[in-house]
Design an enzyme around this catalytic site. Structure first.
Site, PDB file in Angstrom:
ATOM      1  N   GLU A  11       0.827  -1.218   0.000  1.00  0.00           N
ATOM      2  CA  GLU A  11       0.000   0.000   0.000  1.00  0.00           C
ATOM      3  C   GLU A  11       0.857   1.263   0.000  1.00  0.00           C
ATOM      4  O   GLU A  11       1.949   1.298   0.550  1.00  0.00           O
ATOM      5  CB  GLU A  11      -0.959  -0.008   1.196  1.00  0.00           C
ATOM      6  CG  GLU A  11      -0.282   0.212   2.532  1.00  0.00           C
ATOM      7  CD  GLU A  11      -0.837   1.444   3.254  1.00  0.00           C
ATOM      8  OE1 GLU A  11      -1.265   2.398   2.564  1.00  0.00           O
ATOM      9  OE2 GLU A  11      -0.816   1.444   4.496  1.00  0.00           O
TER      10      GLU A  11
ATOM     11  N   HIS B 245      -0.912   4.639   8.443  1.00  0.00           N
ATOM     12  CA  HIS B 245      -0.231   4.116   7.264  1.00  0.00           C
ATOM     13  C   HIS B 245       1.285   4.311   7.356  1.00  0.00           C
ATOM     14  O   HIS B 245       1.775   5.282   7.937  1.00  0.00           O
ATOM     15  CB  HIS B 245      -0.744   4.824   6.009  1.00  0.00           C
ATOM     16  CG  HIS B 245      -2.197   4.581   5.750  1.00  0.00           C
ATOM     17  ND1 HIS B 245      -2.646   3.458   5.101  1.00  0.00           N
ATOM     18  CD2 HIS B 245      -3.306   5.294   6.061  1.00  0.00           C
ATOM     19  CE1 HIS B 245      -3.978   3.505   5.013  1.00  0.00           C
ATOM     20  NE2 HIS B 245      -4.398   4.613   5.602  1.00  0.00           N
TER      21      HIS B 245
END
Lengths: 560, 560
Positions: B195, B370
Site C-alpha cells: 500500500e 499508514h
C-alpha cells in the site's frame, strides 16, 4: 437612529466571518468612506454562481454621503468587486499606482474605463474626504504597493491595517513604514481594525527572501525545462524567479492571462525588472534547448484550465512537459484546492517530470503574505488602540486574534468581534455595538448581478441531486377530459432504459389521480393547483419509496 | 487471451490511481481469489451520487471461477462495497473476527445476513482456495485485526500487505508478525503488492501510543465537559480515550451511530475494554457534573449531520456545549474536509469552548495508520520481491513508492504501476502487462446500483449550473396550427421577477421560429425533432447572449 449622538461609526459590509469580499465603512457624521471592494469565489454549494460581491444596499441608501473608495492593495478579495459595484454606485477610487493599474485592467474588461475617477495615491499622500483627514503607511504583503490607512476624525483616529506581514528583509527593499506606525500609535489610536488571516499560526511569518534562495537552488540543480507556478500578483516572487533565471542563464516564457497581464502592468510601472533580452514568446521557445528555458505560468492552485493544468494534461498547444523536466509549485494549496493540485501532480509524474510540491513550510517554495501571531501582537503593540475590531477572517481567526489582543493588554470589553452588517458606534469615547445595516452576498452568475437568489439556488440543488421529472397533461376546456398525455419526460434522473417500468407506473398513478380529481372537480376553474399538487405528492411519494430519490416533479397542465 | 500460458495473473479492479474502493484479484489458472471489496465517496462533481463501488463485470463473466473474497481489514474502503457487490455475485467471505463483525453490521442493514457464507480466520489460518494455498500475517493499522496475505501458488508466492504501519509499541500489545514477514521473504516472494497511502511522507509514522499521552494530558487540564471525536473504527484510539477518562475519573457518553455500533461490536468481541460502570447513556448525563463527563462522538471530519456537527450547531436534542468546555479533534482533516471542520470550530468558538484542532502533527492528537517512507522500505526489504506492484494510492503516491522500491534494490523494469483493470500476467518467471479487463466506477444513488451513468450526470451538471427552461407548445393534429402556448416555465434559472422581459422575448422567438417552420413543414410528420432542435438553438443562443448562461432548454410539443 440618533444621527447626532452617533458621529463615528465603523461598519463591516464584507470580510468578517469569511475570507474574501472585503468591504469596510468608516463613517463620520455625513461622510462615508469605503475601504476595499473585494469579491470571493463561491463554494460548491452555490451551484452555477461565478462570483460573490458585497451587498451594498446601505451605501445605495446613503449615496449622497459616500465620499469615495480607498483601496489598500490589488488582490481580488480587495478589488474584485469593483466592476460590479461601480455599475450600481459610482464613487471616486483612491489607490496606489500598482493597485490602480490592476483596477484599470478590470474596468477595461468590463467596458467601464472612464466611468469613474481614479486618484493615484502613495504612502505620503494626505487626503481629506469630507471632515475626515486620511494618512497612509506602507506595509509588506504578497503584492507590492500595499497601504495601511489612518482616518483622523474629530473624534479620534481609526486605523485599518489592510493585509500585512512584517518582512524585515523585503525583496526590492520595499520596507514597511514601521516608524510611521509607531508615530500613529504614539498620537493615540481610538480604534484599530487589523487583519486576522494567520491569527491561528504561532510565530513570525518568514521573509519572502527565503523563497528566493530555494528557487535559485532548485534552478541550479535542474536539467531540462523548468516550469514554475505562483500567484501572478505576487510580484516580488516573480522578481525572484526572474532573478534566479537570469543567474542560471535561462530565458523566461510567461504563460497564462493573469501572468501576462500582471507582468505587463508591474514592469511598465517599474515594480518588476525584466532584463530586455530575457523574455521569450512561447512560439520562440522551440528555438532554445530545454535547459535554456523557464516557463513561469498560472495554475498554482491546480485550476484545470490554467496554463499549468493544461500543460500537465497535455492540452497546451504550444508547450509540453518532457521526461526529466522540473516543475515547481511556488505556492501552498489553499484549503479546498488540494485535490485539484494533486490531480496535476499526478499528471506531471505520469509524464516523468520531477515535481516540487506540497505545503510551503515543507518545500521552502512559499511563504505566507500574512502576519502570524507575533506580528499581529507587534501591530497591536505599535498601535495601542483603545478599541480593537479584528477583521479579515473566519470566526476562529477573529477569535484567536481577540486572544492575542487581550494578551498584549487590550481590555476584553473593548474588543468587538462583528458580523457583516454590524455597526460599531463610538459615542463620546464609548463604543457600542447595537445597530445593524443591510448586508449579504450578491451573486454574480454570467452577466446577472443579484438575479439569482435562494429560491433559484434551492431549485438548482434539487435538480443537481436527482434531476427532474416533467408530467405533461392536456385537458379539454369544456369537459376537463384528457385530450393528450400524461407524457412523462425526465432529465438527470435515471437511465431511460432502467426507468421504463418506473415511468409506466408514474403514468398509471397520474391517470388514477386525474380520474379521482375529475370526479371531485367537474370543471378546472380554481383547481389547477390542486391537480398539480396531488400529482406531485403521489408521484413523489412513489418515486421515493422505489428509488430513495427526490427528483423535482413538475406537472404541466394545458387546457385546449 | 492464451489461458494456458498465463497461469498467474494479478489484477486491480479498484484502489489504484485513487484512494478508496479497493479490490484486487489474484488468479491462478481457473481459481480467482478476490482481495477486499471497498467503497469510496464521490467528489462533488458526481452530483447526487451516494457511493462508488467497483465495476465487477470481470468477476461476473468468470463467476464459476471465483473461489472467495478475502478481506484484509474492516475499513470502508475495504468492506464498504460488500453489500452492493454480494447482491450481484455471491461468494464466501473470509475475514478476521472484528472485520467479520463490521461486515455483519453492513449485511444486516441491507437485509443480506445469511445470504452468503462467512468464514472467520486469524493470522494463523492456512486456507486452500482451489490450487492456491493462503497464509496470513498480522499488521498494525488504525483498526485492530488487520492482515497481510501470502498467496502460495505453484508458480510462486504473491504477497498483499493490506494497509499497514510498523508500530513497535502498539496499544494492547497487538504486535505485527514481523518475524513471519521475514520468513515469507526468506522463502522467496515472486510479487509484492504494497500500500502507498503515505509514500509521499518521509520518516517513520509515530506510534499510536503517542496520542494516548496527549489525550491524557488534555483530559487532566480540562475543567468543564470534554468532547472528543475520532474515527469510530480506530478502536485503539477509543481504548486510549476510555483509559484516559478512567484515569481522570470521568464517565463516558458515546454519541453517533457508528461510534455506538463499533464500540458495541469491538467490546463484545473483546477488542475494547470498557469498565462496566464507565458508560453512561446520554439521557443520564444531566445527573453528573460537567467535569465528570467525556463525550466520545462522531464528526471528526466535520460532517455537519454527525454528532459533533449537530452539537456545535446547537442542534443536538440531548447535549450542548457550554462556555469553558473542551473539544478535542483526535483526527487530522482529510484533504477536502478542511472547510467542514473549520465551520464546526467556528461554531464551537462562538459557544466559548476551548478547541484543540488542526493537523495531528501540530496537536499530537492524531497519528496516521499508514506506513511512511522508511516503513515502506522496511516492508520491501523484508519481502525482497522479484516484482513489485505499488497499490492503494493516487498516481503520485504509487510513483513515490516506485522510487522507494528502486532505492532498496528492486529492478526498475520489475516495477509495475498499474491502472484499474490492468492485468499483470506472470508467464514462466516473466511478468508482462499487456491485457486489460473491464473496470470502472459503479454509482450507487439511493436504492439504485449502476442506474445512473454519464448521460444522467451530464444532465445533472447542466441543471445544477443554470437550471432548466421548458417550452410547451400544443399544435393541432390536422393543420399544425398553435392551439395553446408557447408556455414557458423555468426552474433554477433566474428570479421570476427579474426574468419577465427575458421570458417574453423567449416567447416571441419561439413563435417566430414556429411560424417559419409551419411554412416549411405543412404537416408535423417527421419534423418533430426539427421543430425542437430549432427552438432549442434559437432560444439557447438568445439566452447565452443576454445572460452568459446555458440552462437546459427542453421544448415539449403536444399534438391534439
Amino acid at each position: 437612529m440618533n444621527e447626532v449622538a452617533n458621529r463615528l461609526s465603523i461598519i463591516a459590509l464584507g470580510g468578517v466571518h469569511e475570507i474574501g469580499k472585503n468591504m469596510y465603512v468608516i463613517q463620520y457624521d455625513d461622510d462615508i468612506i469605503v475601504v476595499d471592494c473585494g469579491s470571493k469565489f463561491p463554494d460548491e454549494s452555490l451551484l452555477g454562481i461565478d462570483l460573490i460581491v458585497p451587498d451594498i444596499t446601505y451605501l445605495l441608501e446613503n449615496q449622497n454621503r459616500v465620499r469615495g473608495l480607498v483601496v489598500t492593495h490589488g488582490h481580488e478579495d480587495h478589488i474584485g468587486g469593483i466592476p460590479y459595484i461601480i455599475k450600481q454606485l459610482n464613487m471616486p477610487i483612491y489607490a496606489t499606482r500598482l493597485t490602480l493599474g490592476l483596477i484599470k485592467i478590470k474596468l477595461k474588461e468590463h467596458g467601464l474605463l472612464g466611468t469613474t475617477t481614479l486618484h493615484q495615491i502613495d504612502s505620503d499622500t494626505r487626503l481629506r474626504l469630507g471632515s475626515v483627514s486620511i494618512s497612509f503607511f506602507s506595509t509588506n504583503h504578497s503584492i507590492p504597493d500595499c497601504l495601511g490607512i489612518a482616518f483622523h476624525t474629530p473624534q479620534g483616529t481609526v486605523v485599518h491595517t489592510g493585509d500585512f506581514k512584517f518582512d524585515l528583509t523585503p525583496v526590492n527593499n520595499q520596507f514597511a513604514d514601521i516608524h510611521k506606525m509607531a508615530e500613529i500609535g504614539m498620537n493615540g489610536v481610538l480604534a484599530l481594525l487589523s487583519e486576522s488571516t494567520n491569527a491561528e499560526r504561532p510565530g513570525f511569518t518568514p521573509s519572502e527572501r527565503l523563497v528566493g534562495g530555494h528557487i535559485h537552488e532548485a534552478f541550479t540543480n535542474a536539467d531540462g525545462k523548468i516550469f514554475i507556478t505562483t500567484f501572478a500578483s505576487n510580484v516580488h516572487r516573480l522578481q525572484q524567479i526572474i532573478d534566479a533565471a537570469t543567474a542560471v542563464n535561462r530565458k523566461i516564457v510567461l504563460l497564462g492571462r493573469s501572468m501576462v497581464n500582471v507582468a505587463d502592468v508591474a514592469s511598465s510601472l517599474g515594480y518588476l525588472n525584466i532584463p530586455s533580452n530575457m523574455l521569450l514568446d512561447v512560439a520562440e521557445a522551440g528555438n532554445y534547448r530545454r535547459d535554456e528555458l523557464v516557463i513561469l505560468c498560472t495554475g498554482s492552485q491546480g485550476e484545470p484550465m490554467a496554463a499549468l493544468g493544461r500543460i500537465a494534461g497535455g492540452n497546451h498547444r504550444q508547450i509540453e512537459v518532457n521526461p526529466g523536466d522540473t516543475v515547481i509549485f511556488a505556492s501552498s494549496p489553499i484549503p479546498g484546492n488540494e485535490r485539484n493540485v494533486a490531480r496535476i501532480v499526478d499528471n506531471l509524474f505520469a509524464k516523468k517530470a520531477k515535481v516540487i510540491y506540497g505545503p510551503g513550510s515543507a518545500t521552502g517554495m512559499h511563504v505566507s503574505g500574512h502576519a502570524s501571531q507575533e506580528e499581529l501582537k507587534l501591530m497591536l503593540t505599535l498601535m495601542k488602540p483603545q478599541y480593537f475590531i479584528p477583521i479579515h477572517g473566519e470566526y476562529r481567526m477573529l477569535h484567536q486574534h481577540r486572544l492575542l489582543a487581550e494578551a498584549v493588554g487590550v481590555k476584553a470589553s473593548n474588543i468587538f468581534i462583528v458580523n457583516n452588517g454590524d455597526v460599531v458606534d463610538i459615542v463620546g469615547s464609548e463604543a457600542i455595538q447595537e445597530r445593524k445595516v443591510p448586508n449579504g452576498n450578491t451573486f454574480v452568475d454570467g452577466l446577472g448581478i443579484g438575479d439569482v437568489g435562494n429560491v433559484v439556488l434551492r431549485d438548482r440543488k434539487v435538480l443537481s441531486a436527482d434531476g427532474i421529472l416533467i408530467i405533461v397533461l392536456t385537458l379539454g376546456k369544456s369537459d376537463n377530459k384528457i385530450v393528450s398525455g400524461p407524457d412523462i419526460i425526465s432529465r438527470g434522473f435515471v437511465f431511460v432504459k432502467e426507468s421504463e417500468g418506473l415511468l409506466e407506473e408514474v403514468h398509471r398513478i397520474t391517470l388514477k389521480e386525474v380520474e379521482q380529481l375529475q370526479q371531485e372537480y367537474a370543471k378546472m376553474n380554481n383547481s389547477w393547483s390542486i391537480y398539480k399538487q396531488t400529482i406531485k405528492d403521489s408521484v413523489g411519494k412513489f418515486l421515493y419509496a422505489k428509488t430513495k430519490r427526490r427528483p423535482m416533479i413538475l406537472p404541466i397542465i394545458i387546457q385546449v
